[in-house]
Design a protein around this motif. Structure first.
Motif, PDB file in Angstrom:
ATOM      1  N   LEU A 436      37.674  31.603  41.304  1.00  0.00           N
ATOM      2  CA  LEU A 436      38.609  31.969  40.233  1.00  0.00           C
ATOM      3  C   LEU A 436      39.042  30.734  39.457  1.00  0.00           C
ATOM      4  O   LEU A 436      39.133  30.757  38.223  1.00  0.00           O
ATOM      5  CB  LEU A 436      39.829  32.689  40.834  1.00  0.00           C
ATOM      6  N   HIS A 437      39.292  29.634  40.179  1.00  0.00           N
ATOM      7  CA  HIS A 437      39.619  28.355  39.527  1.00  0.00           C
ATOM      8  C   HIS A 437      38.512  27.948  38.570  1.00  0.00           C
ATOM      9  O   HIS A 437      38.760  27.611  37.398  1.00  0.00           O
ATOM     10  CB  HIS A 437      39.784  27.260  40.587  1.00  0.00           C
ATOM     11  N   THR A 438      37.289  27.958  39.077  1.00  0.00           N
ATOM     12  CA  THR A 438      36.138  27.553  38.259  1.00  0.00           C
ATOM     13  C   THR A 438      35.993  28.450  37.037  1.00  0.00           C
ATOM     14  O   THR A 438      35.797  27.979  35.907  1.00  0.00           O
ATOM     15  CB  THR A 438      34.855  27.606  39.102  1.00  0.00           C
ATOM     16  N   GLY A 439      36.096  29.750  37.266  1.00  0.00           N
ATOM     17  CA  GLY A 439      35.968  30.714  36.166  1.00  0.00           C
ATOM     18  C   GLY A 439      37.041  30.538  35.115  1.00  0.00           C
ATOM     19  O   GLY A 439      36.766  30.603  33.906  1.00  0.00           O
ATOM     20  N   LEU A 440      38.267  30.292  35.574  1.00  0.00           N
ATOM     21  CA  LEU A 440      39.373  30.079  34.632  1.00  0.00           C
ATOM     22  C   LEU A 440      39.135  28.847  33.772  1.00  0.00           C
ATOM     23  O   LEU A 440      39.316  28.876  32.549  1.00  0.00           O
ATOM     24  CB  LEU A 440      40.702  29.941  35.382  1.00  0.00           C
ATOM     25  N   ASN A 441      38.747  27.743  34.416  1.00  0.00           N
ATOM     26  CA  ASN A 441      38.501  26.495  33.670  1.00  0.00           C
ATOM     27  C   ASN A 441      37.396  26.668  32.632  1.00  0.00           C
ATOM     28  O   ASN A 441      37.516  26.233  31.480  1.00  0.00           O
ATOM     29  CB  ASN A 441      38.141  25.370  34.643  1.00  0.00           C
ATOM     30  N   MET A 442      36.316  27.317  33.032  1.00  0.00           N
ATOM     31  CA  MET A 442      35.194  27.532  32.110  1.00  0.00           C
ATOM     32  C   MET A 442      35.592  28.475  30.975  1.00  0.00           C
ATOM     33  O   MET A 442      35.272  28.235  29.804  1.00  0.00           O
ATOM     34  CB  MET A 442      33.994  28.098  32.874  1.00  0.00           C
ATOM     35  N   SER A 443      36.317  29.548  31.329  1.00  0.00           N
ATOM     36  CA  SER A 443      36.724  30.524  30.316  1.00  0.00           C
ATOM     37  C   SER A 443      37.694  29.916  29.315  1.00  0.00           C
ATOM     38  O   SER A 443      37.577  30.134  28.106  1.00  0.00           O
ATOM     39  CB  SER A 443      37.361  31.743  30.991  1.00  0.00           C
ATOM     40  N   LYS A 444      38.660  29.137  29.828  1.00  0.00           N
ATOM     41  CA  LYS A 444      39.629  28.505  28.931  1.00  0.00           C
ATOM     42  C   LYS A 444      38.929  27.540  27.981  1.00  0.00           C
ATOM     43  O   LYS A 444      39.226  27.506  26.779  1.00  0.00           O
ATOM     44  CB  LYS A 444      40.706  27.772  29.737  1.00  0.00           C
ATOM     45  N   ALA A 445      38.023  26.740  28.523  1.00  0.00           N
ATOM     46  CA  ALA A 445      37.284  25.788  27.682  1.00  0.00           C
ATOM     47  C   ALA A 445      36.481  26.523  26.614  1.00  0.00           C
ATOM     48  O   ALA A 445      36.443  26.103  25.445  1.00  0.00           O
ATOM     49  CB  ALA A 445      36.361  24.941  28.563  1.00  0.00           C
ATOM     50  N   HIS A 446      35.843  27.637  27.000  1.00  0.00           N
ATOM     51  CA  HIS A 446      35.044  28.423  26.056  1.00  0.00           C
ATOM     52  C   HIS A 446      35.912  28.988  24.937  1.00  0.00           C
ATOM     53  O   HIS A 446      35.573  28.864  23.749  1.00  0.00           O
ATOM     54  CB  HIS A 446      34.336  29.549  26.812  1.00  0.00           C
ATOM     55  N   TYR A 447      37.031  29.595  25.318  1.00  0.00           N
ATOM     56  CA  TYR A 447      37.886  30.229  24.306  1.00  0.00           C
ATOM     57  C   TYR A 447      38.585  29.197  23.427  1.00  0.00           C
ATOM     58  O   TYR A 447      38.798  29.428  22.233  1.00  0.00           O
ATOM     59  CB  TYR A 447      38.919  31.140  24.992  1.00  0.00           C
ATOM     60  N   GLU A 448      38.966  28.050  24.008  1.00  0.00           N
ATOM     61  CA  GLU A 448      39.578  26.986  23.204  1.00  0.00           C
ATOM     62  C   GLU A 448      38.590  26.469  22.165  1.00  0.00           C
ATOM     63  O   GLU A 448      38.966  26.175  21.020  1.00  0.00           O
ATOM     64  CB  GLU A 448      40.058  25.853  24.114  1.00  0.00           C
ATOM     65  N   ALA A 449      37.326  26.348  22.581  1.00  0.00           N
ATOM     66  CA  ALA A 449      36.281  25.916  21.633  1.00  0.00           C
ATOM     67  C   ALA A 449      36.089  26.952  20.534  1.00  0.00           C
ATOM     68  O   ALA A 449      35.918  26.604  19.352  1.00  0.00           O
ATOM     69  CB  ALA A 449      34.975  25.683  22.394  1.00  0.00           C
ATOM     70  N   GLU A 450      36.119  28.245  20.911  1.00  0.00           N
ATOM     71  CA  GLU A 450      35.978  29.321  19.920  1.00  0.00           C
ATOM     72  C   GLU A 450      37.124  29.297  18.908  1.00  0.00           C
ATOM     73  O   GLU A 450      36.917  29.474  17.707  1.00  0.00           O
ATOM     74  CB  GLU A 450      35.944  30.679  20.631  1.00  0.00           C
ATOM     75  N   ILE A 470      32.032  37.806  17.896  1.00  0.00           N
ATOM     76  CA  ILE A 470      32.290  36.967  19.057  1.00  0.00           C
ATOM     77  C   ILE A 470      31.224  37.263  20.097  1.00  0.00           C
ATOM     78  O   ILE A 470      30.873  38.421  20.316  1.00  0.00           O
ATOM     79  CB  ILE A 470      33.673  37.277  19.658  1.00  0.00           C
ATOM     80  N   THR A 471      30.739  36.201  20.732  1.00  0.00           N
ATOM     81  CA  THR A 471      29.783  36.381  21.820  1.00  0.00           C
ATOM     82  C   THR A 471      30.462  35.972  23.118  1.00  0.00           C
ATOM     83  O   THR A 471      30.912  34.838  23.250  1.00  0.00           O
ATOM     84  CB  THR A 471      28.536  35.527  21.589  1.00  0.00           C
ATOM     85  N   VAL A 472      30.572  36.892  24.069  1.00  0.00           N
ATOM     86  CA  VAL A 472      31.201  36.627  25.356  1.00  0.00           C
ATOM     87  C   VAL A 472      30.221  37.007  26.452  1.00  0.00           C
ATOM     88  O   VAL A 472      29.735  38.141  26.503  1.00  0.00           O
ATOM     89  CB  VAL A 472      32.514  37.424  25.517  1.00  0.00           C
TER      90      VAL A 472
END
Length: 525
Positions: A436-450, A470-472
């Motif tokens: 969950l930690h890993t997923g959160l970090n990756m998801s936050k980075a992805h959405y911040e970049a978007e 949007i591509t998710v």
């Protein structure tokens, strides 16, 4: 030698020891009861220069005599007359009176305040200039002392008023009202008048935080009309309207990026204090009904809840029973206005609509008082009932797993392990928390970049008026307008922040519980 010459050279004629001798002589007269004679000496025109120079030294002893002789009306009358005569140099006496107000502790705080408010007001009115600064200094000093007094909670405590807080609040209204009226009556908006408004506004905001944030109020059936703290609250809200800050404008604009009131410095410098003050104001209006008739009738219940949910969050974050219980009341007040299944799921895109239920879970699990735990549960059920079907699903999905784990860790100790959660802790950490930690970090980075890309390309998008996608997770989502795209992205980040905060709390609880169990076992061995 003329009187003017003496006044011009008085420092030359009075030595340091003269001031001490003068004070001792005055104190002896007071202690031996020669009040009438001392009053005649003070009133004698020949002694004017002496008392103008050293009169301040007698103010302290006179104030102490007032405290000792609290029931001898004839003597008190003479003491007050002495104080009036000794108030000769307004600027010096203002600072001197404020020093006297700052000195006492415990029950003497209210006694000194009640004694000196009238002389204080007289001195401020005599000041030739800088009145706004003096009013602000006086109100700030008085508030700092009131802050030290315990706030009465029960009906009996309010009525007995052992520490005098209720009396002081009433007296403070009397001190402040003339300055509010001065602002209202001013024919033109001078710089000094604006400064006075600012000082009065600061005092009102501080009063909303202390004592009104923690104050409990009598029910209507319990002589609510004679409630001194409710009277104080009503007067403070009245002052705000009188100086140009009616509560609807303040409540509905706190925390918004675009303000309609020009006091951004309060939000920037004292954000936490202002958040507490605004939450207190919302409670006083919506729950206690003070000045609620000023509220526009066209506002829908869901609109009111939208603005109050941020204030509810402030209450629920606190640990004091007298404060977070107000959050429960304010939430109940807002929810009862709304029909079941009618609160649209889009409201859950607002951060406070998600954190408020988490605050309720905290009350349900951590509050030591059973009635409030049950109230928290009832409010959570009521909250869920008001959401539409999509909203219910969304709420259960941001909260379910992590909050259940948090609840089990809090309630089930490692040594008891009734639920088996501690047996499976290793698997939970490896298979759930770490991914969950890993997923959160990756998801936050992805959405911040978007979000960054969307903001950089917004001008080009506006010119072409094209829809964007949007591509998710490798899947292309349906085309949506750029404004809605940003809204969705920010909503997702809010959700990730919430999950991250709960995750951090779960990990903290695990560490605390395992450490505690380890220490206990070591102690046993």
């Amino acid at each position: 030698i003329s009187s003017q010459t003496i006044q011009n050279n008085r420092k030359r004629y009075f030595k340091e020891e003269d001031f001490g001798l003068f004070q001792i002589a005055g104190q002896i007269c007071l202690e031996e009861g020669h009040i009438t004679q001392l009053l005649e000496i003070i009133q004698n025109e020949k002694n004017k220069v002496i008392f103008n120079t050293m009169g301040w030294n007698l103010v302290g002893p006179v104030v102490r005599c007032l405290l000792w002789n609290d029931k001898e009306d004839d003597k008190r009358k003479d003491y007050y007359q002495m104080l009036d005569l000794l108030l000769c140099n307004p600027k010096e006496l203002l600072l001197g009176l404020l020093e006297l107000i700052e000195e006492p502790s415990g029950k003497q705080i209210s006694q000194i305040i009640l004694l000196l408010l009238q002389p204080l007001q007289t001195v401020i009115q005599k000041l030739p200039n800088n009145k706004a600064y003096s009013v602000g200094l006086a109100l700030s000093t008085l508030w700092s002392q009131l802050f030290l007094l315990p706030v009465p909670y029960s009906k009996e405590q309010i009525q007995t008023d052992d520490y005098g807080l209720c009396q002081c609040c009433k007296a403070l209204i009397g001190l402040t009202k003339p300055f509010v009226e001065e602002v209202i009556d001013a024919k033109e908006n001078s710089v000094e008048n604006e400064k006075l408004k600012d000082e009065l506004l600061k005092f009102c905001l501080k009063s909303l935080k202390c004592p009104l944030l923690t104050a409990q109020f009598l029910e209507q059936s319990e002589e609510g009309e004679n409630d001194p703290l409710k009277f104080f609250a009503a007067e403070i809200i009245g002052f705000l309207s009188a100086i140009g800050h009616p509560f609807p404008k303040m409540i509905f604009n706190h925390g918004r990026k675009k303000k309609t009131w020009n006091y951004l410095e309060f939000e920037e410098e004292e954000d936490k204090q202002l958040a507490d003050s605004m939450a207190s104001l919302a409670y006083l209006v919506f729950v206690q009904g003070i000045s609620i008739d000023q509220l526009p009738m066209v506002l829908s219940p869901s609109y009111l809840l939208q603005f109050n949910v941020g204030h509810i969050e402030v209450f629920l974050q606190r640990t004091e029973e007298s404060v977070f219980s107000k959050g429960l009341e304010l939430l109940e007040n807002g929810l009862l206005r709304i029909e079941d299944n009618s609160l649209l799921y889009q409201y859950l895109e607002i951060k406070s609509f998600l954190t408020a239920p988490q605050g309720l879970v905290k009350v349900m699990t951590l509050c030591p008082i059973e009635t409030l735990r049950k109230k928290g549960l009832a409010m959570l059920q009521l909250y869920i009932n008001k959401l539409d079907s999509q909203g219910k699903y969304t709420l259960f999905r941001i909260m379910a797993s992590l909050n259940l784990l948090r609840y089990l860790i809090i309630k089930d100790n490692e040594n008891d392990n009734q639920t088996g959660v501690w047996t499976e802790l290793g698997k939970i950490e490896n298979n759930f928390l770490k991914p969950l930690h890993t997923g959160l970090n990756m998801s936050k980075a992805h959405y911040e970049a978007e979000i960054k890309n969307s903001q950089e390309n917004s001008q080009a998008i506006q010119k072409s008026k094209d829809l964007c996608s949007i591509t998710v997770g490798g899947e292309k989502m349906p085309n949506i307008p750029p404004e809605m795209q940003l809204q969705v992205l920010h909503s997702a980040l809010f959700t990730f922040d919430l999950i991250e905060s709960v995750l951090a709390r779960v990990e903290e609880l695990i560490e605390i519980k395992t450490k505690s169990t380890s220490e206990e076992n070591t102690g046993i061995k």
